[in-house]
Design a protein around this motif. Structure first.
Motif, PDB file in Angstrom:
ATOM      1  N   SER A   6      27.309 -29.432  25.778  1.00  0.00           N
ATOM      2  CA  SER A   6      27.088 -28.127  25.271  1.00  0.00           C
ATOM      3  C   SER A   6      28.271 -27.294  25.650  1.00  0.00           C
ATOM      4  O   SER A   6      28.363 -26.992  26.846  1.00  0.00           O
ATOM      5  N   ILE A   7      28.828 -26.278  24.810  1.00  0.00           N
ATOM      6  CA  ILE A   7      29.773 -25.490  24.936  1.00  0.00           C
ATOM      7  C   ILE A   7      29.216 -24.025  25.508  1.00  0.00           C
ATOM      8  O   ILE A   7      29.946 -23.598  26.312  1.00  0.00           O
ATOM      9  N   LYS A   8      28.006 -23.797  25.266  1.00  0.00           N
ATOM     10  CA  LYS A   8      27.133 -22.715  25.689  1.00  0.00           C
ATOM     11  C   LYS A   8      27.184 -22.762  27.259  1.00  0.00           C
ATOM     12  O   LYS A   8      27.131 -21.769  28.115  1.00  0.00           O
ATOM     13  N   LEU A   9      26.782 -24.105  27.995  1.00  0.00           N
ATOM     14  CA  LEU A   9      26.669 -24.112  29.323  1.00  0.00           C
ATOM     15  C   LEU A   9      28.154 -23.835  29.972  1.00  0.00           C
ATOM     16  O   LEU A   9      28.239 -23.684  31.169  1.00  0.00           O
ATOM     17  N   VAL A  45      32.584 -14.256  42.100  1.00  0.00           N
ATOM     18  CA  VAL A  45      33.729 -13.968  42.611  1.00  0.00           C
ATOM     19  C   VAL A  45      33.785 -12.370  42.730  1.00  0.00           C
ATOM     20  O   VAL A  45      34.127 -11.874  43.710  1.00  0.00           O
ATOM     21  N   ILE A  46      33.257 -11.787  41.567  1.00  0.00           N
ATOM     22  CA  ILE A  46      33.540 -10.172  41.595  1.00  0.00           C
ATOM     23  C   ILE A  46      32.441  -9.698  42.408  1.00  0.00           C
ATOM     24  O   ILE A  46      32.661  -8.771  43.211  1.00  0.00           O
ATOM     25  N   PHE A  47      31.341 -10.219  42.482  1.00  0.00           N
ATOM     26  CA  PHE A  47      30.151  -9.793  43.467  1.00  0.00           C
ATOM     27  C   PHE A  47      30.763 -10.072  44.879  1.00  0.00           C
ATOM     28  O   PHE A  47      30.510  -9.230  45.906  1.00  0.00           O
ATOM     29  N   SER A  48      31.345 -11.082  45.236  1.00  0.00           N
ATOM     30  CA  SER A  48      31.875 -11.504  46.600  1.00  0.00           C
ATOM     31  C   SER A  48      32.988 -10.448  47.018  1.00  0.00           C
ATOM     32  O   SER A  48      32.985  -9.863  48.174  1.00  0.00           O
ATOM     33  N   ILE A  49      33.702 -10.139  46.151  1.00  0.00           N
ATOM     34  CA  ILE A  49      34.653  -9.100  46.187  1.00  0.00           C
ATOM     35  C   ILE A  49      34.333  -7.584  46.579  1.00  0.00           C
ATOM     36  O   ILE A  49      34.537  -6.883  47.489  1.00  0.00           O
ATOM     37  N   TYR A  73      31.216 -20.669  33.222  1.00  0.00           N
ATOM     38  CA  TYR A  73      32.267 -19.624  33.557  1.00  0.00           C
ATOM     39  C   TYR A  73      31.947 -18.353  33.998  1.00  0.00           C
ATOM     40  O   TYR A  73      32.573 -17.646  34.904  1.00  0.00           O
ATOM     41  N   GLY A  74      30.910 -17.574  33.198  1.00  0.00           N
ATOM     42  CA  GLY A  74      30.438 -16.277  33.671  1.00  0.00           C
ATOM     43  C   GLY A  74      29.927 -16.349  34.948  1.00  0.00           C
ATOM     44  O   GLY A  74      29.932 -15.187  35.714  1.00  0.00           O
ATOM     45  N   LEU A  75      29.202 -17.356  35.242  1.00  0.00           N
ATOM     46  CA  LEU A  75      28.445 -17.232  36.861  1.00  0.00           C
ATOM     47  C   LEU A  75      29.633 -17.301  37.674  1.00  0.00           C
ATOM     48  O   LEU A  75      29.382 -16.591  38.901  1.00  0.00           O
ATOM     49  N   ILE A 129      43.123 -20.037  32.527  1.00  0.00           N
ATOM     50  CA  ILE A 129      43.846 -18.622  32.398  1.00  0.00           C
ATOM     51  C   ILE A 129      43.239 -17.885  33.445  1.00  0.00           C
ATOM     52  O   ILE A 129      44.201 -17.104  34.170  1.00  0.00           O
ATOM     53  N   THR A 130      41.926 -17.804  33.700  1.00  0.00           N
ATOM     54  CA  THR A 130      41.593 -16.802  34.855  1.00  0.00           C
ATOM     55  C   THR A 130      42.033 -17.479  36.101  1.00  0.00           C
ATOM     56  O   THR A 130      42.155 -16.231  37.208  1.00  0.00           O
ATOM     57  N   ALA A 131      42.108 -18.702  36.216  1.00  0.00           N
ATOM     58  CA  ALA A 131      42.511 -19.109  37.588  1.00  0.00           C
ATOM     59  C   ALA A 131      43.927 -18.588  37.938  1.00  0.00           C
ATOM     60  O   ALA A 131      44.285 -18.243  39.097  1.00  0.00           O
ATOM     61  N   LEU A 132      44.816 -18.540  37.020  1.00  0.00           N
ATOM     62  CA  LEU A 132      46.052 -18.158  36.948  1.00  0.00           C
ATOM     63  C   LEU A 132      46.112 -16.761  37.426  1.00  0.00           C
ATOM     64  O   LEU A 132      47.181 -16.279  38.079  1.00  0.00           O
ATOM     65  N   ILE A 133      45.562 -15.746  36.618  1.00  0.00           N
ATOM     66  CA  ILE A 133      45.414 -14.578  36.966  1.00  0.00           C
ATOM     67  C   ILE A 133      44.843 -14.367  38.347  1.00  0.00           C
ATOM     68  O   ILE A 133      45.493 -13.461  39.168  1.00  0.00           O
ATOM     69  N   MET A 134      44.066 -14.929  38.879  1.00  0.00           N
ATOM     70  CA  MET A 134      43.507 -14.933  40.184  1.00  0.00           C
ATOM     71  C   MET A 134      44.489 -15.282  41.255  1.00  0.00           C
ATOM     72  O   MET A 134      44.697 -14.825  42.316  1.00  0.00           O
ATOM     73  N   LEU A 135      45.443 -16.370  40.740  1.00  0.00           N
ATOM     74  CA  LEU A 135      46.250 -16.879  41.728  1.00  0.00           C
ATOM     75  C   LEU A 135      47.409 -15.872  41.829  1.00  0.00           C
ATOM     76  O   LEU A 135      47.908 -15.568  42.998  1.00  0.00           O
TER      77      LEU A 135
END
Length: 128
Positions: free
Chosen positions: A106-109, A121-125, A114-116, A39-45
């Motif tokens: 591990s679902i947490k990983l 991406v947000i940091f590079s922007i 995902y968060g990292l 979903i995040t990838a499609l939003i970025m697309l």
């Protein structure tokens, strides 16, 4: 319909001789950790494609405000760094456990990765 899909899923694992890796979960809802990646990838697309359209307008000679022209560098960041990375990881988290017939350890990983990626991406922007 629910009974049919549950029955088919059980039959697929029993015919192939494999153990269902998600048998410990409730059969009414299978957990899919790759959904947030896709979903995040499609939003970025979509956002990156809109910025690419602005870039094409400048190539064809349309005069645009300087604020729009200054956002053209975000096209590369959102398309390559954002979309491609997110879609590869999302599809990987979906397909690799199915090929190996094991649940994700591990679902947490998954959510940490995902968060990292999202933070990078947000940091590079913001930096560029």
């Amino acid at each position: 319909m629910f009974f049919f899909s549950k029955h088919v899923n059980t039959c697929i694992y029993s015919v192939s001789g494999l153990q269902n890796p998600y048998s410990h979960l409730d059969n009414t809802r299978v957990f899919n950790p790759s959904k947030s990646f896709v979903i995040t990838a499609l939003i970025m697309l979509i956002i990156g494609s809109m910025i690419g359209s602005i870039w094409m307008m400048t190539i064809y000679g349309v005069i645009l405000p300087a604020e729009l022209i200054s956002t053209i560098h975000l096209h590369k960041l959102l398309q390559f760094d954002g979309f491609i990375t997110m879609i590869i990881m999302g599809i990987g988290y979906l397909i690799v456990p199915r090929f190996r017939n094991v649940p994700i350890p591990s679902i947490k990983l998954v959510y940490v990765s995902y968060g990292l990626i999202l933070v990078s991406v947000i940091f590079s922007i913001t930096v560029s």
